[in-house]
Design an enzyme around this catalytic site. Structure first.
Site, PDB file in Angstrom:
ATOM      1  N   ASP A   1       0.738  -1.187  -0.135  1.00  0.00           N
ATOM      2  CA  ASP A   1       0.038  -0.040  -0.199  1.00  0.00           C
ATOM      3  C   ASP A   1       0.826   1.189   0.016  1.00  0.00           C
ATOM      4  O   ASP A   1       1.962   1.390   0.571  1.00  0.00           O
ATOM      5  CB  ASP A   1      -0.940  -0.115   1.341  1.00  0.00           C
ATOM      6  CG  ASP A   1      -2.014   1.004   0.947  1.00  0.00           C
ATOM      7  OD1 ASP A   1      -2.377   1.417   0.113  1.00  0.00           O
ATOM      8  OD2 ASP A   1      -2.817   1.218   2.082  1.00  0.00           O
TER       9      ASP A   1
ATOM     10  N   HIS B   1       2.195   3.739  -9.173  1.00  0.00           N
ATOM     11  CA  HIS B   1       1.977   2.274  -9.598  1.00  0.00           C
ATOM     12  C   HIS B   1       3.339   1.594 -10.203  1.00  0.00           C
ATOM     13  O   HIS B   1       3.863   0.500  -9.947  1.00  0.00           O
ATOM     14  CB  HIS B   1       0.705   1.816 -10.012  1.00  0.00           C
ATOM     15  CG  HIS B   1      -0.678   2.208  -9.305  1.00  0.00           C
ATOM     16  ND1 HIS B   1      -0.537   1.826  -7.914  1.00  0.00           N
ATOM     17  CD2 HIS B   1      -1.526   2.921  -9.753  1.00  0.00           C
ATOM     18  CE1 HIS B   1      -1.688   2.249  -7.560  1.00  0.00           C
ATOM     19  NE2 HIS B   1      -2.457   2.938  -8.781  1.00  0.00           N
TER      20      HIS B   1
ATOM     21  N   LEU C   1      10.726 -21.148  -4.615  1.00  0.00           N
ATOM     22  CA  LEU C   1       9.923 -20.231  -4.021  1.00  0.00           C
ATOM     23  C   LEU C   1       8.580 -20.180  -4.830  1.00  0.00           C
ATOM     24  O   LEU C   1       8.702 -19.964  -6.185  1.00  0.00           O
ATOM     25  CB  LEU C   1      10.351 -18.782  -3.921  1.00  0.00           C
ATOM     26  CG  LEU C   1       9.741 -17.767  -3.028  1.00  0.00           C
ATOM     27  CD1 LEU C   1      10.492 -17.029  -2.299  1.00  0.00           C
ATOM     28  CD2 LEU C   1       8.785 -17.046  -3.852  1.00  0.00           C
TER      29      LEU C   1
END
Ligand code: FPP
Length: 237
Positions: free
Chosen positions: A15, A32, A126
């Site tokens: 955020d 963004h 991962l």
């Protein structure tokens, strides 16, 4: 750092892109765009630390309510990220997964995702899970309907529905529950992210805005986690 205290699964609410941009007099789109780099940094740092699952809240069901232009920018960035990172994900043995109503995404994004999901499916170093058009309440509603349909069809007895049955139906069924949840940007809430899965998760909130979040910040979160005593509802030793 004691290796035993490395979280197996780290989930992140990324955020603060909008505020990061506003502070610089830039557009939200620029914010963004700047949010893609910390993803690369955190992925590397997580892998180096030995984290097995990294789950990122990239687009929530509520994010559909943002202006159309902003939604479009987010999917274009996602598309660019997937395209540019595919070879790096392969080289580093990362498996890509998604959770959420991915069928609601623009077709060009779905196609790019499908390709990289397939390409990386055997990778085991991962697992990077992108939550896209994801909402925990939508996920739990879906599970409730699936189970209700099985009972209604006579394929399942009511008593066989347990917390484990629910976990096995969730979109996260191939992942362990998060051990550590990080939220950047200063707010201290879950925002409809992994509500069921976070029953015993340790939370780490930082005011750092997502585009500024770096490897040092990630390591600080791991250090805080290592200092926590997890009791799972049991009494103190
Ligand atoms: C919150 O910032 C962030 C999002 C809505 C989604 C996360 C998106 C990125 C990190 C961009 C890159 C994504 C990918 C997958 C390459 P906000 O707009 O809510 O910030 P604010 O609270 O300051 O307004």
């Amino acid at each position: 750092m004691n290796e035993n205290y490395i979280p197996r699964h780290v989930a992140i609410i990324m955020d603060g892109n909008g505020r990061w941009a506003a502070r610089r007099g830039l557009s939200r789109d620029e914010g963004h765009k700047a949010g893609a780099e910390p993803i690369r940094i955190v992925l590397k740092a997580a892998q180096k630390a030995g984290v097995e699952f990294l789950t990122l809240y990239a687009f929530s069901t509520e994010n559909w309510g943002r202006p159309e232009d902003e939604v479009q920018t987010l999917f274009e960035l996602l598309f660019q990220y997937i395209q540019s990172e595919a070879s790096e994900l392969m080289a580093s043995g990362v498996r890509l997964k998604t959770i959420g109503a991915v069928e609601a995404l623009p077709i060009f994004t779905q196609k790019a995702l499908d390709e990289v999901l397939r390409l990386t499916q055997e990778n085991r170093s991962l697992t990077l899970t992108l939550a896209l058009s994801y909402g925990s309440r939508a996920e739990l509603t879906w599970v409730a309907r699936e189970l209700a349909a099985e009972v209604a069809a006579g394929h399942r007895a009511l008593e066989t529905i347990t917390p484990e049955t629910i976990s096995e139906k969730l979109w996260t069924r191939e992942l362990s529950d998060p051990d550590l949840l990080i939220r950047t940007g200063g707010d201290m809430r879950l925002s409809n992210f992994l509500l069921w899965q976070c029953a015993y998760t340790e939370f780490y909130f930082t005011p750092t805005l997502w585009p500024d979040f770096d490897a040092k910040d990630f390591r600080a979160a791991l250090t805080a986690f290592a200092g926590r005593e997890r009791r799972y509802g049991l009494s103190q030793k």
